[in-house]
Design an enzyme around this catalytic site. Structure first.
Site, PDB file in Angstrom:
ATOM      1  N   ASP A  29      69.017 -18.228  -0.615  1.00 20.74           N
ATOM      2  CA  ASP A  29      70.245 -17.427  -0.678  1.00 20.74           C
ATOM      3  C   ASP A  29      70.202 -16.525  -1.907  1.00 20.74           C
ATOM      4  OD1 ASP A  29      73.329 -17.929   0.678  1.00 20.74           O
ATOM      5  OD2 ASP A  29      73.184 -16.766  -1.161  1.00 20.74           O
ATOM      6  N   ASN A  86      79.247 -22.342   8.147  1.00 18.82           N
ATOM      7  CA  ASN A  86      80.536 -21.656   8.083  1.00 18.82           C
ATOM      8  C   ASN A  86      80.741 -20.917   9.400  1.00 18.82           C
ATOM      9  OD1 ASN A  86      80.954 -22.477   5.396  1.00 18.82           O
ATOM     10  ND2 ASN A  86      79.812 -20.719   4.610  1.00 18.82           N
ATOM     11  N   GLN A  93      82.916 -17.642   7.031  1.00 19.89           N
ATOM     12  CA  GLN A  93      81.683 -16.951   7.423  1.00 19.89           C
ATOM     13  C   GLN A  93      81.736 -15.486   7.007  1.00 19.89           C
ATOM     14  OE1 GLN A  93      80.665 -17.349  11.593  1.00 19.89           O
ATOM     15  NE2 GLN A  93      78.676 -16.375  11.303  1.00 19.89           N
ATOM     16  N   VAL A  95      78.432 -13.526   7.118  1.00 19.68           N
ATOM     17  CA  VAL A  95      77.355 -12.869   7.884  1.00 19.68           C
ATOM     18  C   VAL A  95      77.372 -13.436   9.299  1.00 19.68           C
ATOM     19  CG1 VAL A  95      74.871 -12.474   8.069  1.00 19.68           C
ATOM     20  CG2 VAL A  95      75.961 -12.521   5.800  1.00 19.68           C
ATOM     21  N   HIS A  99      73.750 -19.334  10.957  1.00 21.67           N
ATOM     22  CA  HIS A  99      72.824 -19.849   9.941  1.00 21.67           C
ATOM     23  C   HIS A  99      73.325 -21.164   9.396  1.00 21.67           C
ATOM     24  CE1 HIS A  99      75.797 -17.197   8.052  1.00 21.67           C
ATOM     25  NE2 HIS A  99      75.747 -17.990   6.998  1.00 21.67           N
ATOM     26  N   HIS A 101      73.372 -23.424   5.979  1.00 20.82           N
ATOM     27  CA  HIS A 101      73.146 -23.485   4.532  1.00 20.82           C
ATOM     28  C   HIS A 101      72.588 -24.880   4.232  1.00 20.82           C
ATOM     29  CE1 HIS A 101      75.836 -20.026   3.273  1.00 20.82           C
ATOM     30  NE2 HIS A 101      76.347 -20.275   4.474  1.00 20.82           N
TER      31      HIS A 101
HETATM   32  P1  5GP Z   1      78.242 -17.212   5.176  1.00 24.69           P
HETATM   33  O1  5GP Z   1      79.412 -17.001   4.266  1.00 24.69           O
HETATM   34  O2  5GP Z   1      78.178 -16.164   6.262  1.00 24.69           O
HETATM   35  O3  5GP Z   1      78.167 -18.604   5.718  1.00 24.69           O
HETATM   36  O4  5GP Z   1      76.967 -17.087   4.249  1.00 24.69           O
HETATM   37  C1  5GP Z   1      76.234 -15.915   4.094  1.00 24.69           C
HETATM   38  C2  5GP Z   1      75.288 -16.150   2.947  1.00 24.69           C
HETATM   39  O5  5GP Z   1      74.309 -15.142   2.974  1.00 24.69           O
HETATM   40  C3  5GP Z   1      75.944 -16.115   1.571  1.00 24.69           C
HETATM   41  O6  5GP Z   1      75.723 -17.338   0.891  1.00 24.69           O
HETATM   42  C4  5GP Z   1      75.259 -14.943   0.868  1.00 24.69           C
HETATM   43  O7  5GP Z   1      75.033 -15.163  -0.503  1.00 24.69           O
HETATM   44  C5  5GP Z   1      73.966 -14.794   1.647  1.00 24.69           C
HETATM   45  N1  5GP Z   1      73.432 -13.449   1.718  1.00 24.69           N
HETATM   46  C6  5GP Z   1      74.109 -12.314   2.036  1.00 24.69           C
HETATM   47  N2  5GP Z   1      73.299 -11.247   2.023  1.00 24.69           N
HETATM   48  C7  5GP Z   1      72.064 -11.722   1.700  1.00 24.69           C
HETATM   49  C8  5GP Z   1      70.798 -11.073   1.518  1.00 24.69           C
HETATM   50  O8  5GP Z   1      70.634  -9.862   1.661  1.00 24.69           O
HETATM   51  N3  5GP Z   1      69.755 -11.878   1.186  1.00 24.69           N
HETATM   52  C9  5GP Z   1      69.875 -13.231   1.025  1.00 24.69           C
HETATM   53  N4  5GP Z   1      68.797 -13.913   0.693  1.00 24.69           N
HETATM   54  N5  5GP Z   1      71.072 -13.854   1.158  1.00 24.69           N
HETATM   55  C10 5GP Z   1      72.142 -13.112   1.506  1.00 24.69           C
END
Ligand code: 5GP
Length: 113
Positions: A29, A86, A93, A95, A99, A101
């Site tokens: 991340d 998430n 969430q 993205v 996925h 974590h």
């Molecule tokens: P969500 O909130 O959708 O469950 O988690 C998305 C995760 O993607 C977040 O922890 C955020 O830090 C990570 N993330 C967002 N953009 C990027 C990226 O461009 N590269 C990487 N490695 N992680 C990302």
């Protein structure tokens, strides 16, 4: 609609890769919330856990097995870790490409925020 994770899968933007196979990729991340914070992402563009169907059963099982293997490889299996999915707005969430974590390397608290 494609997300930033599709760009990482297609190697259009860089990421610190940890694992990949025909069905999924794992990378660190960009904004880690624990000493170990890995995102495990299916290549298939499923927006969230809310959109999975019975057709995805094998893929989801594969992701859980890989999460366990990655945690072992990262040295957090015995001490413990958390796998989080998430889901949609109130699930936090950001993205919209399914996925997992994988978080570890520190004591987790409960309940989550
Ligand atoms: P969500 O909130 O959708 O469950 O988690 C998305 C995760 O993607 C977040 O922890 C955020 O830090 C990570 N993330 C967002 N953009 C990027 C990226 O461009 N590269 C990487 N490695 N992680 C990302």
């Amino acid at each position: 609609m494609s997300s930033i994770f599709t760009k990482i899968i297609k190697r259009e933007i860089p990421a610190a890769m940890v694992y990949e196979d025909d069905e999924c990729i794992a990378f660190r991340d960009i904004d880690p919330k624990a000493p170990v914070h890995i995102l495990l992402v299916p290549r298939k563009e499923i927006p969230s856990l809310a959109q999975v169907t019975a057709e995805d059963k094998a893929l989801l099982g594969h992701l859980m097995v890989k999460a366990s293997e990655i945690a072992k490889a990262e040295g957090i299996s015995e001490s413990g870790y958390r796998v989080v999915v998430n889901t949609n707005k109130e699930g936090g969430q950001e993205v919209y490409h399914l996925h997992l974590h994988i978080l570890g390397g520190r004591q987790m608290t409960w309940p989550p925020g």
